[in-house]
Design a protein around this motif. Sequence first.
Motif, PDB file in Angstrom:
ATOM      1  N   ASP A   1     -11.855   4.383 -11.704  1.00  0.00           N
ATOM      2  CA  ASP A   1     -11.734   3.906 -10.321  1.00  0.00           C
ATOM      3  C   ASP A   1     -12.509   4.924  -9.484  1.00  0.00           C
ATOM      4  O   ASP A   1     -11.997   6.000  -9.181  1.00  0.00           O
ATOM      5  CB  ASP A   1     -10.252   3.847  -9.909  1.00  0.00           C
TER       6      ASP A   1
ATOM      7  N   LYS B   1      -2.781   4.928 -12.710  1.00  0.00           N
ATOM      8  CA  LYS B   1      -3.812   5.702 -12.028  1.00  0.00           C
ATOM      9  C   LYS B   1      -3.607   7.175 -12.372  1.00  0.00           C
ATOM     10  O   LYS B   1      -2.470   7.666 -12.340  1.00  0.00           O
ATOM     11  CB  LYS B   1      -3.681   5.521 -10.516  1.00  0.00           C
TER      12      LYS B   1
ATOM     13  N   GLU C   1     -12.845  -1.698  -5.316  1.00  0.00           N
ATOM     14  CA  GLU C   1     -12.388  -2.486  -4.166  1.00  0.00           C
ATOM     15  C   GLU C   1     -13.593  -3.096  -3.476  1.00  0.00           C
ATOM     16  O   GLU C   1     -14.502  -2.372  -3.055  1.00  0.00           O
ATOM     17  CB  GLU C   1     -11.629  -1.587  -3.175  1.00  0.00           C
TER      18      GLU C   1
ATOM     19  N   LYS D   1       0.821  -1.204   0.000  1.00  0.00           N
ATOM     20  CA  LYS D   1       0.000   0.000   0.000  1.00  0.00           C
ATOM     21  C   LYS D   1       0.856   1.257   0.000  1.00  0.00           C
ATOM     22  O   LYS D   1       1.684   1.455   0.895  1.00  0.00           O
ATOM     23  CB  LYS D   1      -0.895   0.029   1.245  1.00  0.00           C
ATOM     24  N   PRO D   2       0.644   2.121  -0.994  1.00  0.00           N
ATOM     25  CA  PRO D   2       1.329   3.410  -0.978  1.00  0.00           C
ATOM     26  C   PRO D   2       0.632   4.260   0.065  1.00  0.00           C
ATOM     27  O   PRO D   2      -0.564   4.135   0.252  1.00  0.00           O
ATOM     28  CB  PRO D   2       1.030   3.952  -2.365  1.00  0.00           C
TER      29      PRO D   2
ATOM     30  N   GLY E   1       0.655   3.299  -9.327  1.00  0.00           N
ATOM     31  CA  GLY E   1      -0.290   4.052  -8.498  1.00  0.00           C
ATOM     32  C   GLY E   1      -0.196   5.552  -8.688  1.00  0.00           C
ATOM     33  O   GLY E   1       0.724   6.079  -9.329  1.00  0.00           O
TER      34      GLY E   1
ATOM     35  N   ARG F   1       0.631   7.749  -6.625  1.00  0.00           N
ATOM     36  CA  ARG F   1       1.768   8.421  -5.973  1.00  0.00           C
ATOM     37  C   ARG F   1       3.124   8.103  -6.615  1.00  0.00           C
ATOM     38  O   ARG F   1       4.136   8.658  -6.218  1.00  0.00           O
ATOM     39  CB  ARG F   1       1.799   8.031  -4.496  1.00  0.00           C
TER      40      ARG F   1
END
Length: 418
Positions: A315, A255, A360, A79-80, A231, A233
């Motif tokens: 998303d 993303k 999700e 997870k970022p 991602g 980030r």
Amino acid sequence: MPPLVFAGEARDLEAALGEVANGQAFLLQAGECAESFRDFTAVSIREKLKILLQMSVVMIYGSGLPLVKVGRIAGQFAKPRSEPTERVGEIELPSFFGHMVNDDAPTLEARTPDPARLLRVYHQSAATLNLLRAFTNGGFADLTQVHTWNQQFVASSPEGQRYNVLAADIERALDFVRACGIDVAHAQRLHRVDLWTSHEGLVLDYEEALTRKDSLTGDWYDCSAHMLWIGERTHQLGGAHVEFFAGVNNPLGIKLGPTATAGEALELCERLNPARRPGRLTLIVRMGAERLVEALPPIIRAVRDAGHPVVWTTDPMHANVFRTSTGVKTRSFEAIMAEIVAFFSICRGEGVWPGGIHIEFTGEDVTECLGGSAAVLEEELTARYESLCDPRLNARQSLDLAFRVAELMQQQDPRAGA
Ligand code: PEP
Ligand code: CO
């Protein structure tokens, strides 16, 4: 260690995504926010697969088009985080970066990164993938089982009942086809499904270790999953992630958040897909419904006018996180739907194919996102809140969402695609 997927499979997925880029299919990318070392059972994998299969049937039936099914599973452990540390009570601790990196318990010891976790991720991913392959090829995903995917706690809800009606329709159609003398029992396509794996390619130590040269073509593939995404980030043009993924041939997602610009999106397309292979790149837009209206059209125009054959997907989860007055991290079902609706309408307005959704969810009866037809209320959020990171749609909300997306897809003229 042996690779988890075969390069030929990644090429098949690219071809399938190429159809989506061409406006001839849809993409459903869905699964965990963060997989967990603790929640690792056949039941939890099976329940997630059930929801994915149910959503697929609803979306295929609604759109009349093929659906490419990609799980956030068998590798989604990193997870970022926006902040390197967080305050828990009186103490400042390193943030939780997913079980690939550290543990979620709020102690300094648990939050200390441990490289041995990479191996555990590999083994858990291998076992998960093995079971998924068994389920999807061994009869569980057989279309004649369409009724059995409805879970008990879903069946009594409005969307569960709606699903039962649809399942009965499909069974009647199968009976009809059988009665016409068509050999349903031997039609392979009805008895198995293609399910692909994906995760965020965040921890390059893990991705690099599983990157291999394909013996058939001599090309490089990241064999930790079929598809990887970069991602919000970590998609800087000069950054390590873009550099790394430019060198492997898997289908890639990127993303694009609320601050993404047309110039940046175009440069990423040029860098990651210079040969303009349809299906190589999926742009996963996560801006929030309001920001989308202003920020997305110029990006679509730049990418479209440069002739980049990307998959456009939404998303609707990651720009819609907020904390309730009591500090619980949540998302509202209506905000999620609003972003999807805005995305479909903007794509249509710009003449590109709204290729799919990225969400999700969990197969469990959790209370993490607000709303839905059997609405989860703010005071109920803590009742069954089990996510390690972001709030997920529960099985009922996921099915409800699939029906609403199917309605949006029906308004689509397939020939209007890119
Ligand atoms: C995610 O997909 O779980 C995620 C962290 O997304 P993003 O990079 O878009 O914030
Ligand atoms: Co998330």
